[in-house]
Design an enzyme around this catalytic site. Structure first.
Site, PDB file in Angstrom:
ATOM      1  N   ASP A  43       0.939  -1.142  -0.038  1.00  0.00           N
ATOM      2  CA  ASP A  43      -0.063   0.177  -0.042  1.00  0.00           C
ATOM      3  C   ASP A  43       0.933   1.136  -0.060  1.00  0.00           C
ATOM      4  O   ASP A  43       1.441   1.391   1.060  1.00  0.00           O
ATOM      5  CB  ASP A  43      -0.912  -0.157   1.303  1.00  0.00           C
ATOM      6  N   HIS A  44       1.137   1.883  -1.076  1.00  0.00           N
ATOM      7  CA  HIS A  44       2.138   2.901  -1.270  1.00  0.00           C
ATOM      8  C   HIS A  44       2.154   3.980  -0.336  1.00  0.00           C
ATOM      9  O   HIS A  44       3.038   4.710  -0.161  1.00  0.00           O
ATOM     10  CB  HIS A  44       2.510   3.134  -2.812  1.00  0.00           C
ATOM     11  N   HIS A  66      -5.838   2.761   1.168  1.00  0.00           N
ATOM     12  CA  HIS A  66      -4.964   4.118   1.693  1.00  0.00           C
ATOM     13  C   HIS A  66      -5.785   4.566   2.711  1.00  0.00           C
ATOM     14  O   HIS A  66      -5.090   4.914   3.669  1.00  0.00           O
ATOM     15  CB  HIS A  66      -4.745   4.903   0.362  1.00  0.00           C
TER      16      HIS A  66
END
Ligand code: NAP
Length: 489
Positions: free
Chosen positions: A176-177, A239
């Site tokens: 999950d960047h 996110h």
């Protein structure tokens, strides 16, 4: 090697010619190389269907670096030595038999291999099967998976089950960047590295929490993916819930993968499921119509897509975490495309003071707000009350002033790394702290699925909102009903 924090000797990159590889992954790997952070002998093999040999792919990568690296990061010698690390093997990932050739190209993996899957999730199953048959899934191999990890709980379980047939959880790195962003990690430093927030970081001290991820872009070239996903799955399911968990979790005992992920998972499991009859009052969906964003006239979603659609490009949700700390505190989540401005932000609104001694002298108080701005700027700001200078003969004038902690300014001399640099390095070195564990993903989907079921049960259709706005007016009503205003400036 598995689960241990030892660097691998090789990296295998699926989707090596894709958009993500060009814009993020290759520039990030180069950034790590340029700063001497990659293992000296690390080799990188790219793979996709396109026919390239090693030299071709090096040229392809060079072009991507020229296009996407900031000017001050371009160093001809370092680019040259980085390109030497790169090799390429054409391969159709859906061809389970063809993995033998790929395995031959990669060679011996006893020194450790990290695989990064930057391909559509529909390819995950053949990739895992192919890797396992070709001996590329053994104990020395770890795998990084890009989102989306499914589109609901059932499909996410299917993907996780498939991955688990070949890779144990301690060798599975779900990306999950957002977790790779400095400011997101700073939420933990703010909460657990300072003593004065914790006593009021609860239902006694906090009135409400708002999380906003606003984009100005429309569909870009992601139409086929996005129209099947929508804002809830694209942004909230991963996110936004990760941000919520970092804000709401109890203090982990240690900065490590198990301790931090245990606490986040507890938050997800404590989220109040929104029952179908509660969904209309607690969620708002929208779809952008035509309008103007930053002075530019833009088309509506349907025109951009070229066909009718009921996909939501905006969602606002009133959520609750049902535990002792957060009882009664609403978490308002809001995300959308074609909004007024690009902004990712967490706003924590504290309770007002119990009694205002200034009222009889005309002084007006606002409750304190802590703003954690993640994008485009990175800062932490506390809005505090202060007295305006003067003799107060016409009453006391109080004003809200920001106490600023600008991370951009404070760390101006330090290189700011993009999220993928951090995440790729952690994958190569085997640190799972900033990756999402299976139980987290599944608890997230369970909560999301209930909302979707509610939309179906109520035949909810997204409300149109003009591009360049903050979404449908119902999103304003969602908070105003509780006497709360979105933190919009
Ligand atoms: P993309 O531009 O469409 O690239 C897909 C890559 O996969 C290309 O290298 C493509 O090359 C390769 N590929 C497609 N079919 C293949 C097959 N059958 N066998 C082997 N390789 C195949 O997609 P992307 O934007 O880079 O995204 C990659 C993944 O990351 C997706 O899952 C996406 O959802 C996710 N993601 C992307 C972003 C982003 O900003 N782009 C952000 C978050 C997540 P060939 O056509 O030559 O095979």
């Amino acid at each position: 090697m598995p689960g241990t924090r030892q660097p691998v000797a090789k990296l295998l990159l699926f989707g090596a010619t894709g958009d993500l590889a060009q814009r993020m992954l290759l520039p990030s790997l180069y950034g790590l190389h340029a700063d001497g952070l990659l293992p000296e002998a690390l080799t990188i093999t790219g793979t996709a269907r396109a026919e390239h040999d090693d030299a071709d792919y090096q040229k392809f990568a060079e072009k991507a670096l020229k296009q996407f690296l900031p000017e001050d990061r371009k160093d001809a010698d370092k680019i040259k030595s980085f390109l030497h690390r790169l090799g390429y093997q054409p391969h159709d990932a859906s061809d389970v038999e063809g993995y033998k050739t790929l395995a031959e190209k990669v060679g011996d993996v006893s020194g450790g291999l990290a695989i990064f899957l930057s391909t559509a999730p529909s390819l995950f199953e053949p990739v895992i099967k192919g890797l396992a048959t070709a001996g590329l899934a053994g104990e020395t191999v770890r795998i990084g998976l890009e989102k989306p990890l499914g589109y609901d709980l059932a499909s996410s379980r299917e993907i996780n089950d498939t991955v688990a047939t070949a890779f144990s959880e301690d060798r599975t790195f779900r990306i999950d960047h957002y977790l790779g962003k400095e400011t997101v990690q700073n939420i933990m430093a703010l909460r657990f590295g300072n003593s004065f927030f914790e006593p009021i970081w609860n239902a006694q001290g906090i009135d409400n929490i708002q999380i906003t991820i606003a984009e100005t872009v429309g569909l870009e070239d992601r139409a086929s993916y996005y129209d099947g996903a929508g804002a809830l799955r694209d942004m909230v399911a991963n996110h936004m819930l990760q941000l919520l968990a970092l804000v709401a979790m109890e203090a982990p005992a240690k900065f490590d993968g198990a301790a931090i992920r245990d606490e986040k998972a507890k938050v997800f499991r404590s989220m109040r499921p929104i029952a179908p009859d509660q969904v209309p009052a607690n969620t708002v969906t929208g779809q952008y119509g035509a309008g103007a964003v930053k002075g530019e006239i833009v088309k509506g979603y349907i025109d951009e897509l070229g066909q009718p659609s009921t996909t939501e490009t905006f969602v606002a949700i009133k959520a609750h975490v049902d535990n002792w700390r957060w009882q009664g505190v609403p978490f308002y989540l809001r995300t959308g495309k074609r909004m007024t401005t690009r902004r990712s932000e967490i706003a924590i609104q504290f309770k007002p003071v119990p009694h205002s001694m200034f009222r009889n002298r005309g002084g007006l108080l606002q409750p304190n707000v802590l703003v954690i701005r993640l994008q485009p700027e990175e800062y932490i700001q506390i809005l505090m009350m202060a007295k305006e200078p003067g003799l107060d003969r016409e009453g006391i004038r109080l004003r809200e002033l920001p106490l600023n902690l600008s991370l951009d300014a404070a760390f101006a001399g330090k290189p700011r790394r993009i999220a993928y640099e951090r995440l790729l390095l952690d994958l190569i070195e085997g640190d799972q702290t900033l990756f999402v564990r299976r139980d987290e993903v599944e608890a997230q989907w369970e909560w999301i699925d209930a909302i979707r079921a509610g939309w179906t049960a109520n035949d909810t259709k997204p409300k149109s909102y003009p591009s360049g706005s903050w979404g449908p007016s119902a999103a304003i009503a969602l908070t105003e009903r509780d006497g709360v205003t979105w933190q919009d400036d």
